[in-house]
Motif scaffolding. Sequence first.
Motif, PDB file in Angstrom:
ATOM      1  N   SER A   1      32.969  43.944  42.070  1.00 62.63           N
ATOM      2  CA  SER A   1      33.346  43.206  40.869  1.00 62.63           C
ATOM      3  C   SER A   1      32.158  42.785  40.005  1.00 62.63           C
ATOM      4  O   SER A   1      32.243  42.799  38.778  1.00 62.63           O
ATOM      5  CB  SER A   1      34.178  41.974  41.245  1.00 62.63           C
ATOM      6  OG  SER A   1      33.452  41.147  42.133  1.00 62.63           O
TER       7      SER A   1
ATOM      8  N   GLY B   1      44.806  42.950  38.985  1.00 60.87           N
ATOM      9  CA  GLY B   1      43.392  43.321  38.891  1.00 60.87           C
ATOM     10  C   GLY B   1      43.236  44.351  37.791  1.00 60.87           C
ATOM     11  O   GLY B   1      44.205  44.709  37.124  1.00 60.87           O
ATOM     12  N   ASP B   2      42.021  44.854  37.571  1.00 61.48           N
ATOM     13  CA  ASP B   2      41.811  45.899  36.573  1.00 61.48           C
ATOM     14  C   ASP B   2      42.653  47.127  36.894  1.00 61.48           C
ATOM     15  O   ASP B   2      42.831  47.485  38.064  1.00 61.48           O
ATOM     16  CB  ASP B   2      40.338  46.323  36.545  1.00 61.48           C
ATOM     17  CG  ASP B   2      39.480  45.356  35.758  1.00 61.48           C
ATOM     18  OD1 ASP B   2      40.021  44.362  35.275  1.00 61.48           O
ATOM     19  OD2 ASP B   2      38.263  45.620  35.625  1.00 61.48           O
TER      20      ASP B   2
ATOM     21  N   LYS C   1      50.150  41.519  43.196  1.00 64.20           N
ATOM     22  CA  LYS C   1      48.700  41.605  42.988  1.00 64.20           C
ATOM     23  C   LYS C   1      48.388  41.839  41.518  1.00 64.20           C
ATOM     24  O   LYS C   1      49.182  42.435  40.796  1.00 64.20           O
ATOM     25  CB  LYS C   1      48.108  42.774  43.792  1.00 64.20           C
ATOM     26  CG  LYS C   1      48.117  42.616  45.292  1.00 64.20           C
ATOM     27  CD  LYS C   1      47.458  43.839  45.930  1.00 64.20           C
ATOM     28  CE  LYS C   1      47.391  43.728  47.439  1.00 64.20           C
ATOM     29  NZ  LYS C   1      46.758  44.915  48.043  1.00 64.20           N
TER      30      LYS C   1
ATOM     31  N   SER D   1      36.467  46.250  37.674  1.00 69.44           N
ATOM     32  CA  SER D   1      36.308  45.479  38.909  1.00 69.44           C
ATOM     33  C   SER D   1      37.588  45.473  39.718  1.00 69.44           C
ATOM     34  O   SER D   1      38.656  45.832  39.236  1.00 69.44           O
ATOM     35  CB  SER D   1      35.914  44.045  38.574  1.00 69.44           C
ATOM     36  OG  SER D   1      36.976  43.371  37.930  1.00 69.44           O
ATOM     37  N   ALA D   2      37.453  45.039  40.963  1.00 74.02           N
ATOM     38  CA  ALA D   2      38.590  45.014  41.884  1.00 74.02           C
ATOM     39  C   ALA D   2      38.883  43.605  42.356  1.00 74.02           C
ATOM     40  O   ALA D   2      39.137  43.376  43.526  1.00 74.02           O
ATOM     41  CB  ALA D   2      38.326  45.911  43.074  1.00 74.02           C
ATOM     42  N   ASP D   3      38.807  42.663  41.453  1.00 75.76           N
ATOM     43  CA  ASP D   3      39.144  41.292  41.826  1.00 75.76           C
ATOM     44  C   ASP D   3      40.659  41.148  41.919  1.00 75.76           C
ATOM     45  O   ASP D   3      41.330  40.680  41.012  1.00 75.76           O
ATOM     46  CB  ASP D   3      38.599  40.304  40.793  1.00 75.76           C
ATOM     47  CG  ASP D   3      37.105  40.122  40.926  1.00 75.76           C
ATOM     48  OD1 ASP D   3      36.608  40.295  42.054  1.00 75.76           O
ATOM     49  OD2 ASP D   3      36.452  39.815  39.928  1.00 75.76           O
ATOM     50  N   PHE D   4      41.203  41.630  43.026  1.00 74.99           N
ATOM     51  CA  PHE D   4      42.637  41.514  43.236  1.00 74.99           C
ATOM     52  C   PHE D   4      42.980  40.087  43.646  1.00 74.99           C
ATOM     53  O   PHE D   4      42.301  39.486  44.475  1.00 74.99           O
ATOM     54  CB  PHE D   4      43.112  42.473  44.342  1.00 74.99           C
ATOM     55  CG  PHE D   4      43.162  43.902  43.907  1.00 74.99           C
ATOM     56  CD1 PHE D   4      44.069  44.331  42.958  1.00 74.99           C
ATOM     57  CD2 PHE D   4      42.298  44.834  44.451  1.00 74.99           C
ATOM     58  CE1 PHE D   4      44.117  45.660  42.563  1.00 74.99           C
ATOM     59  CE2 PHE D   4      42.332  46.159  44.067  1.00 74.99           C
ATOM     60  CZ  PHE D   4      43.247  46.568  43.119  1.00 74.99           C
ATOM     61  N   TYR D   5      44.048  39.582  43.071  1.00 74.78           N
ATOM     62  CA  TYR D   5      44.493  38.235  43.408  1.00 74.78           C
ATOM     63  C   TYR D   5      45.941  38.290  43.880  1.00 74.78           C
ATOM     64  O   TYR D   5      46.815  38.788  43.171  1.00 74.78           O
ATOM     65  CB  TYR D   5      44.385  37.306  42.199  1.00 74.78           C
ATOM     66  CG  TYR D   5      42.997  37.200  41.634  1.00 74.78           C
ATOM     67  CD1 TYR D   5      42.063  36.323  42.183  1.00 74.78           C
ATOM     68  CD2 TYR D   5      42.603  37.983  40.564  1.00 74.78           C
ATOM     69  CE1 TYR D   5      40.777  36.237  41.670  1.00 74.78           C
ATOM     70  CE2 TYR D   5      41.320  37.905  40.047  1.00 74.78           C
ATOM     71  CZ  TYR D   5      40.419  37.029  40.603  1.00 74.78           C
ATOM     72  OH  TYR D   5      39.146  36.951  40.091  1.00 74.78           O
TER      73      TYR D   5
ATOM     74  N   LYS E   1      45.437  43.405  34.934  1.00 75.58           N
ATOM     75  CA  LYS E   1      44.939  42.282  34.134  1.00 75.58           C
ATOM     76  C   LYS E   1      44.088  42.833  33.008  1.00 75.58           C
ATOM     77  O   LYS E   1      43.151  43.586  33.224  1.00 75.58           O
ATOM     78  CB  LYS E   1      44.112  41.335  35.002  1.00 75.58           C
ATOM     79  CG  LYS E   1      43.637  40.095  34.254  1.00 75.58           C
ATOM     80  CD  LYS E   1      42.812  39.196  35.166  1.00 75.58           C
ATOM     81  CE  LYS E   1      42.306  37.975  34.410  1.00 75.58           C
ATOM     82  NZ  LYS E   1      41.444  37.111  35.244  1.00 75.58           N
TER      83      LYS E   1
END
Length: 504
Positions: free
Chosen positions: A195, A167-168, A165, A155-159, A101
């Motif tokens: 995050s 994330g960054d 998935k 950050s590691a805001d995995f969705y 992302k």
Amino acid sequence: MATKALFNTVVNWFIRQRIDQIKNFMDHPIETQNGVLFSQLYFAENTDYGKIHGFSSISSYEDFRRNVPIVTYEDFEPYIEQARQGKRDIFWPGVVKNFAKSSGTTNAKSKFIPITDESLELCHMKAGKDLVSIYANNHPDNQLFTNKNLRLGGSADFYENFNTKFGDLSAILIDNLPFWVEITTTPSKKVSLMSEWESKLKAIISEVKSEDVGSLTGVPSWMMVLLQRILKETGHANISELWPNLEVFFHGGISFKPYREQYRQIIGREINYYEIYNASEGFFGIQDQHGSDEMLLMLDYGIFYEFIPMDKFDPQNLEAIPLEEVEIGKNYAMVITTNSGLWRYLIGDTVRFTSLHPFRIKVSGRTKHYINAFGEELMIDNVETALTQACEATNASILDFTGAPVFMHQGESGAHEWIFEFMQKPNDLQRFTEVFDNHLKSVNSDYEAKRYNNITLKEPIVHVAKPQLFYNWMSERGKLGGQNKVPRLSNDREYLDPLLAMNK
């Protein structure tokens, strides 16, 4: 200690074997690139995108250029959305499981860049090994694996979404690193993947202040924030007091020019600096010569390169040339075809070649991040070169900055307006402005012509930012830390006006 030293020796021996392969593509660049292109066309010919554009019938570069269009993210987004929903064989064989992302700097909305298994292993991970291999080759007495590498990522805001998935990119990489890398890096994986930026900073400092750090990896602006916080927390006068074995900073994401003197001061002595050129879309360049400001274009990472001369750049009619046709000194928009399934993708960066044997580059700007309101074609490398001169002339150092045009009004000439946050303010702001202006004239003939007798452009308007202005502005935008960057140049006042409003 003996175990660490042995580990350092063994690892260095293995990674130096890669140097021969790097020398091979340096000696045979065009053959290497043709091999990349046609192996990927063959691999993806049965994907939806491959069938639409007739990959199986392509037998030459001219066929490729004729059959496959140059695309922006907006053009390619419908295919990415299908892949994000877990559909197979859209633009790369199989299911793409990970997406980086990225808001980028050309568009406010989020972009989701595919990260295939091939791009993860053969591009991003391979590049990390190459960076260490090149450094070890240049510095045989290095102690990289005797001491820890301090990494500062996003950050590691995995969705989870349809079993895919996002994330960054840095979080995706950290989440997939081999165990031996974890042994030699700090902070821990758990802290690296936090995050929320402020909490993450505190946790990083808590872990790293007791480590023996020998190398740093990250974006210069955010690493500077971390190092300043560490000194405040520990009470040391400089970083060398805390980490006497620190030997190198691997940096990328933004130009290092405005930060070099600040790093010398905060570290307290000279260390080595090695620049990298990477993005969510791929890993493109590594500084391969000690003390250089050029980067070797990495040609065997599964990325095929094309270039659009910026003096002929027309968004409605994009025409690219292959690597063998580039010239030294020209600005080019970079077009990439990658093993993540991006086909003739306009990444938005501009580069300038400094060498053709081998191919070395400097990042010169962005296709949408420049100032050209009056035909001056001001690129970021012009600005950073001029700022270096202005800082040297006035004993100043800059933390952050951005600039934008002041448009002509009621017969008044236009101007460029800038806001600078200084780590050390100029001893003479007017002198700073004059040197900056004069050096821009010397490196950019179009700017010089527009400044002639103030007919089109008046002298630059310079504002001094209050402390933490850019940090607070980035915080308001939810852009703290990791891979987020302050936009340096804009052809409108989208960034400058809010900053000026906050600076009152």
